[in-house]
Scaffold this active site. Sequence first.
Site, PDB file in Angstrom:
ATOM      1  N   GLU A 116      -4.765  13.085  96.513  1.00 23.45           N
ATOM      2  CA  GLU A 116      -3.735  13.671  95.634  1.00 23.45           C
ATOM      3  C   GLU A 116      -2.331  13.243  96.055  1.00 23.45           C
ATOM      4  OE1 GLU A 116      -4.945  14.827  93.088  1.00 23.45           O
ATOM      5  OE2 GLU A 116      -6.787  15.933  93.528  1.00 23.45           O
ATOM      6  N   GLU A 170       5.688  43.104  92.956  1.00 20.36           N
ATOM      7  CA  GLU A 170       6.454  42.077  93.661  1.00 20.36           C
ATOM      8  C   GLU A 170       6.466  40.732  92.917  1.00 20.36           C
ATOM      9  OE1 GLU A 170       2.763  41.071  96.677  1.00 20.36           O
ATOM     10  OE2 GLU A 170       4.757  40.515  97.332  1.00 20.36           O
TER      11      GLU A 170
END
Length: 277
Positions: A116, A170
């Site tokens: 990748e 959050e």
Amino acid sequence: MSLIKEEFIREFIDIANEGYRKGWHERNGGNFSYRLKSKDIECIKPYLTYDKPFNKIGVSVPNLKGEYFLVTGSGKYFRNIPRKPEENIAVIEIDSTGDNYRIVWGLSKGGRPTSELPTHLMNHSVKKDITQNKHRVIYHCHPANIIALTFVLSLEDAVFTRELWEMATECPVVFPEGIGVVDWMVPGGRDIAVATSRLMEKYNVVIWAHHGIFASGQDFDETFGLVETVEKSAEILVKVLSMSNEKRQTITTENLRDLAKDFNVALPDEFLKRQCF
Ligand code: 13P
Ligand code: ZN
């Protein structure tokens, strides 16, 4: 003192180990890269060798010319990184055109950087420019709950963003810009690198359908913490969906607006408007 003792390498190894312990790196799953600071390069210079040939990256990243990256090796197991870092990770140097790289340390028993690498380097390229050189870490892993959601939620940025925001208070504060989603694509090549880096212009998290997640951040803690937050939220959503197909109550659009005001974050309207299920 060996190169392994340098603080940035110890932190890299530590995160690789944490990710493995969380079950995000089965076999050789996932990969990881860090763009070195000039002081990092100075510290490790005595250990670098420049006798290996340059190889094509497969994409062009001219704004990364001359940069150095610490990267995981292709096919190498995260589980083995703490015990044998020099065999499983490498430092690479980008050439003066931004088209080629060479290994200057590591992968001591052979191998090449992660398959990748095109996606990592294109993401670094985008983030270096738009964060004024601040972002240095790109992390890819395979967390089960995020991947599971890509089979049942519509593969839209707005759907993933809104659903994951709603699962934990959050979340809108940790990733206020939202989350990008790439449809299933063949990994490891230029096309998925281009698609991912386009989304990285807008987001710090990009989900690859039926595969995993990419995250970008300024340092190791921030980047890993971002993935922990997203995956925790995904786990809650998986539990909610497993219990019922409707929420009795949730964090509402109004709640999100109040949160944005108090925490001084800008939540894009496109995600505030979107109610999913
Ligand atoms: P590499 O071993 O080449 O890094 O590949 C692992 C992976 O997760 C591919 O997406
Ligand atoms: Zn992968």
